[in-house]
Design a protein around this motif. Structure first.
Motif, mmCIF file in Angstrom:
data_model
loop_
_atom_site.group_PDB
_atom_site.id
_atom_site.type_symbol
_atom_site.label_atom_id
_atom_site.label_comp_id
_atom_site.label_asym_id
_atom_site.label_seq_id
_atom_site.Cartn_x
_atom_site.Cartn_y
_atom_site.Cartn_z
ATOM 1 N N ASN A 218 0.803 -1.225 0.000
ATOM 2 C CA ASN A 218 0.000 0.000 0.000
ATOM 3 C C ASN A 218 0.838 1.279 0.000
ATOM 4 N N MET A 219 2.143 1.142 0.204
ATOM 5 C CA MET A 219 3.046 2.290 0.251
ATOM 6 C C MET A 219 3.418 2.696 -1.167
ATOM 7 N N SER A 220 3.123 3.930 -1.521
ATOM 8 C CA SER A 220 3.449 4.445 -2.856
ATOM 9 C C SER A 220 4.942 4.669 -3.017
ATOM 10 N N ALA A 221 5.416 4.587 -4.251
ATOM 11 C CA ALA A 221 6.805 4.910 -4.578
ATOM 12 C C ALA A 221 6.931 6.415 -4.792
ATOM 13 N N TYR A 222 8.023 6.970 -4.321
ATOM 14 C CA TYR A 222 8.246 8.412 -4.440
ATOM 15 C C TYR A 222 9.437 8.758 -5.326
ATOM 16 N N LYS A 223 9.986 7.797 -6.044
ATOM 17 C CA LYS A 223 11.170 8.059 -6.869
ATOM 18 C C LYS A 223 10.908 9.079 -7.966
ATOM 19 N N ASP A 224 9.673 9.233 -8.402
ATOM 20 C CA ASP A 224 9.347 10.214 -9.435
ATOM 21 C C ASP A 224 8.944 11.564 -8.854
ATOM 22 N N ARG A 225 8.763 11.625 -7.531
ATOM 23 C CA ARG A 225 8.331 12.872 -6.894
ATOM 24 C C ARG A 225 9.391 13.527 -6.030
ATOM 25 N N LEU A 226 10.329 12.718 -5.520
ATOM 26 C CA LEU A 226 11.370 13.234 -4.627
ATOM 27 C C LEU A 226 12.746 12.903 -5.188
ATOM 28 N N SER A 227 13.694 13.787 -4.942
ATOM 29 C CA SER A 227 15.080 13.519 -5.350
ATOM 30 C C SER A 227 15.699 12.521 -4.373
ATOM 31 N N SER A 228 16.825 11.960 -4.741
ATOM 32 C CA SER A 228 17.494 11.029 -3.834
ATOM 33 C C SER A 228 17.912 11.731 -2.546
ATOM 34 N N GLN A 229 18.278 13.011 -2.625
ATOM 35 C CA GLN A 229 18.622 13.772 -1.421
ATOM 36 C C GLN A 229 17.402 13.944 -0.526
ATOM 37 N N GLU A 230 16.254 14.252 -1.096
ATOM 38 C CA GLU A 230 15.033 14.408 -0.309
ATOM 39 C C GLU A 230 14.642 13.088 0.345
ATOM 40 N N ILE A 231 14.815 11.992 -0.364
ATOM 41 C CA ILE A 231 14.510 10.674 0.193
ATOM 42 C C ILE A 231 15.447 10.364 1.357
ATOM 43 N N ALA A 232 16.729 10.667 1.205
ATOM 44 C CA ALA A 232 17.689 10.460 2.300
ATOM 45 C C ALA A 232 17.332 11.324 3.501
ATOM 46 N N ASP A 233 16.909 12.556 3.261
ATOM 47 C CA ASP A 233 16.535 13.465 4.341
ATOM 48 C C ASP A 233 15.317 12.950 5.108
ATOM 49 N N VAL A 234 14.302 12.484 4.390
ATOM 50 C CA VAL A 234 13.103 11.996 5.067
ATOM 51 C C VAL A 234 13.404 10.688 5.805
ATOM 52 N N ALA A 235 14.270 9.853 5.261
ATOM 53 C CA ALA A 235 14.661 8.619 5.952
ATOM 54 C C ALA A 235 15.381 8.946 7.258
ATOM 55 N N ALA A 236 16.277 9.931 7.225
ATOM 56 C CA ALA A 236 16.988 10.345 8.431
ATOM 57 C C ALA A 236 16.012 10.904 9.464
ATOM 58 N N TYR A 237 15.032 11.661 8.999
ATOM 59 C CA TYR A 237 14.015 12.219 9.896
ATOM 60 C C TYR A 237 13.196 11.101 10.544
ATOM 61 N N VAL A 238 12.786 10.119 9.774
ATOM 62 C CA VAL A 238 11.998 9.003 10.313
ATOM 63 C C VAL A 238 12.790 8.260 11.390
ATOM 64 N N LEU A 239 14.045 7.976 11.133
ATOM 65 C CA LEU A 239 14.872 7.290 12.131
ATOM 66 C C LEU A 239 15.047 8.128 13.384
ATOM 67 N N GLU A 240 15.284 9.410 13.206
ATOM 68 C CA GLU A 240 15.432 10.321 14.347
ATOM 69 C C GLU A 240 14.160 10.332 15.197
ATOM 70 N N GLN A 241 13.025 10.431 14.567
ATOM 71 C CA GLN A 241 11.758 10.464 15.282
ATOM 72 C C GLN A 241 11.447 9.135 15.949
ATOM 73 N N ALA A 242 11.781 8.038 15.303
ATOM 74 C CA ALA A 242 11.571 6.720 15.905
ATOM 75 C C ALA A 242 12.390 6.598 17.190
ATOM 76 N N GLU A 243 13.604 7.115 17.178
ATOM 77 C CA GLU A 243 14.467 7.073 18.363
ATOM 78 C C GLU A 243 13.902 7.902 19.510
ATOM 79 N N THR A 244 13.221 8.969 19.211
ATOM 80 C CA THR A 244 12.691 9.860 20.255
ATOM 81 C C THR A 244 11.220 9.590 20.562
ATOM 82 N N GLY A 245 10.654 8.555 19.981
ATOM 83 C CA GLY A 245 9.252 8.224 20.244
ATOM 84 C C GLY A 245 8.252 9.143 19.565
ATOM 85 N N TRP A 246 8.659 9.767 18.456
ATOM 86 C CA TRP A 246 7.791 10.665 17.676
ATOM 87 C C TRP A 246 7.212 11.782 18.534
#
Length: 111
Positions: free
Chosen positions: A82-110
């Motif tokens: 059910n998860m959409s692909a974002y390769k056509d909407r986000l750059s590889s840098q934007e994808i790396a940034d959002v991945a880093a944000y998700v990990l950071e938030q997971a560590e702090t309990g959102w």
């Protein structure tokens, strides 16, 4: 002496380039903005409105092998189920940034 100067200059450029790239890859402020626009609709506060158990909380990320920058970046890029692909909407840098944000938030309990 000239060779030493060239070696020092090349070393400096490589050193600063390495740290600049690392800093860009972990731009969680940009990742937060991207998450707010593209991801929060389904994953508000790290949850999942479609499949509750497949949320972005630390335990779920670990359980499903999604607890690394590489794994999160891959699913954001290519999508899955059910998860959409974002390769056509986000750059590889934007994808790396959002991945880093998700990990950071997971560590702090959102928080």
């Amino acid at each position: 002496m000239k060779n030493l100067l060239i070696l020092v200059l090349v070393t400096f450029l490589l050193w600063t380039g390495t740290f600049t790239l690392s800093a860009k890859a972990l731009d969680t402020t940009n990742g937060a903005q991207i998450f707010g626009v593209h991801c929060a609709g389904c994953h508000i506060n790290g949850g999942n409105i479609i499949r509750r158990g497949k949320n972005l909380k630390k335990n779920a990320l670990k359980k499903y092998g999604m607890d690394s920058l590489e794994a999160i970046s891959a699913i954001v890029t290519n999508g899955k189920s059910n998860m959409s692909a974002y390769k056509d909407r986000l750059s590889s840098q934007e994808i790396a940034d959002v991945a880093a944000y998700v990990l950071e938030q997971a560590e702090t309990g959102w928080r």
